[in-house]
Motif scaffolding. Structure first.
Motif, short mmCIF file in Angstrom:
data_model
loop_
_atom_site.label_atom_id
_atom_site.label_comp_id
_atom_site.label_asym_id
_atom_site.label_seq_id
_atom_site.Cartn_x
_atom_site.Cartn_y
_atom_site.Cartn_z
N ILE A 1 0.85 -1.19 0.00
CA ILE A 1 0.00 0.00 0.00
C ILE A 1 0.89 1.23 0.00
N GLU A 2 0.50 2.21 -0.80
CA GLU A 2 1.25 3.45 -0.81
C GLU A 2 0.28 4.61 -1.04
N LEU A 3 0.33 5.58 -0.15
CA LEU A 3 -0.41 6.82 -0.33
C LEU A 3 0.62 7.93 -0.46
N ARG A 4 0.46 8.74 -1.50
CA ARG A 4 1.41 9.82 -1.77
C ARG A 4 0.64 11.14 -1.80
N GLY A 5 0.78 11.91 -0.74
CA GLY A 5 0.11 13.20 -0.67
C GLY A 5 -1.40 13.09 -0.80
N ALA A 6 -1.97 12.01 -0.31
CA ALA A 6 -3.40 11.77 -0.48
C ALA A 6 -4.23 12.65 0.45
N SER A 7 -5.22 13.29 -0.13
CA SER A 7 -6.17 14.09 0.63
C SER A 7 -7.58 13.69 0.21
N LYS A 8 -8.50 13.83 1.13
CA LYS A 8 -9.91 13.58 0.83
C LYS A 8 -10.73 14.66 1.49
N ILE A 9 -11.46 15.39 0.64
CA ILE A 9 -12.32 16.47 1.11
C ILE A 9 -13.75 16.12 0.72
N PHE A 10 -14.65 16.20 1.70
CA PHE A 10 -16.06 15.92 1.48
C PHE A 10 -16.86 17.21 1.56
N LYS A 11 -17.95 17.27 0.79
CA LYS A 11 -18.90 18.36 0.94
C LYS A 11 -19.82 18.03 2.11
N THR A 12 -20.09 19.00 2.94
CA THR A 12 -21.00 18.81 4.07
C THR A 12 -22.43 19.08 3.60
N PRO A 13 -23.40 18.61 4.38
CA PRO A 13 -24.80 18.86 4.01
C PRO A 13 -25.13 20.35 3.84
N SER A 14 -24.41 21.20 4.57
CA SER A 14 -24.67 22.64 4.47
C SER A 14 -23.93 23.29 3.31
N GLY A 15 -23.18 22.49 2.54
CA GLY A 15 -22.48 23.03 1.38
C GLY A 15 -21.03 23.40 1.64
N GLY A 16 -20.59 23.25 2.88
CA GLY A 16 -19.20 23.53 3.21
C GLY A 16 -18.30 22.37 2.83
N LEU A 17 -17.06 22.47 3.19
CA LEU A 17 -16.08 21.42 2.90
C LEU A 17 -15.49 20.90 4.21
N HIS A 18 -15.27 19.58 4.25
CA HIS A 18 -14.64 18.96 5.41
C HIS A 18 -13.45 18.15 4.92
N THR A 19 -12.27 18.45 5.42
CA THR A 19 -11.07 17.71 5.06
C THR A 19 -10.92 16.55 6.03
N ALA A 20 -11.09 15.33 5.54
CA ALA A 20 -10.98 14.13 6.38
C ALA A 20 -9.54 13.65 6.46
N VAL A 21 -8.81 13.76 5.36
CA VAL A 21 -7.41 13.35 5.29
C VAL A 21 -6.66 14.42 4.51
N ARG A 22 -5.51 14.85 5.02
CA ARG A 22 -4.76 15.91 4.36
C ARG A 22 -3.32 15.47 4.09
N GLU A 23 -2.97 15.43 2.82
CA GLU A 23 -1.59 15.20 2.36
C GLU A 23 -0.93 14.02 3.08
N LEU A 24 -1.62 12.89 3.10
CA LEU A 24 -1.12 11.71 3.80
C LEU A 24 -0.12 10.95 2.94
N ASP A 25 1.05 10.74 3.51
CA ASP A 25 2.07 9.87 2.91
C ASP A 25 2.18 8.64 3.82
N LEU A 26 1.97 7.47 3.24
CA LEU A 26 2.02 6.23 4.01
C LEU A 26 2.48 5.11 3.11
N THR A 27 3.40 4.32 3.61
CA THR A 27 3.87 3.15 2.87
C THR A 27 3.78 1.94 3.78
N VAL A 28 3.12 0.89 3.29
CA VAL A 28 3.02 -0.37 4.01
C VAL A 28 3.65 -1.44 3.13
#
Length: 175
Positions: A9-36
């Motif tokens: 497994i390898e994540l390189r600068g992985a980010s995940k941003i979700f839209k909230t019900p109110s139309g805003g943005l929520h960053t769940a994961v920010r610039e994650l680097d991970l190697t397994v």
């Protein structure tokens, strides 16, 4: 790197941003680097809401990163594949299927003949101690039994990589 020597497994600068019900943005994961590495066992520990489950959904292919890359055995993740098995926090069973049919579902979806899928499913139900419950439906089981069905349904597919999101939360110490 070739697929034979690349990390599992390898994540390189992985980010995940979700839209909230109110139309805003929520960053769940920010610039994650991970190697397994292959053969490694890794546990991720953190407070509720820190992005552990989101990271697993990125690796499984259930979600795409907003930014960055996610690779499994050196290949970019492009949807749900056959190499990764995922045991969710909440059991992911089909309520209209029996226990046996739930465990058979993965192999059947992958083209395994019915008789072979049934044999493999029964083997895994035996391993998780649910042989006597194969004709029951999920609503007729305890939370721990449903969790064991979900475990059997994941293991029956013989995944190369196993992702587990609080998989033992509903199980007692003996199990």
């Amino acid at each position: 790197m070739s697929a034979d020597t690349s990390p599992a497994i390898e994540l390189r600068g992985a980010s995940k941003i979700f839209k909230t019900p109110s139309g805003g943005l929520h960053t769940a994961v920010r610039e994650l680097d991970l190697t397994v590495g292959r053969g490694e066992f890794v546990a991720v520990v953190g407070p509720t809401g820190c992005g552990k489950s989101t990271t697993l959904t990125l690796v499984s292919g259930l979600e795409e990163p907003t930014e960055g890359e996610v690779l499994v055995t050196g290949e970019p993740v492009a949807g749900v594949g056959n190499k990764v098995g995922f045991v969710f926090q909440q059991d992911a069973t089909f309520p209209w299927r029996t226990v046996l049919s739930n465990v058979m579902a993965g192999p059947r979806f992958r083209g395994v003949p019915k008789a072979e899928a049934k044999e493999r499913a029964r083997e895994w139900l035996s391993r998780v101690g649910l042989t006597a419950f194969e004709d029951r439906y999920p609503h007729q089981l305890s939370g721990g039994q449903r969790k064991r069905v979900a475990l059997a349904a994941t293991f029956v597919n013989d995944p190369e990589i196993l992702l587990m999101d609080e998989p033992f939360s509903a199980l007692d110490v003996q199990t």
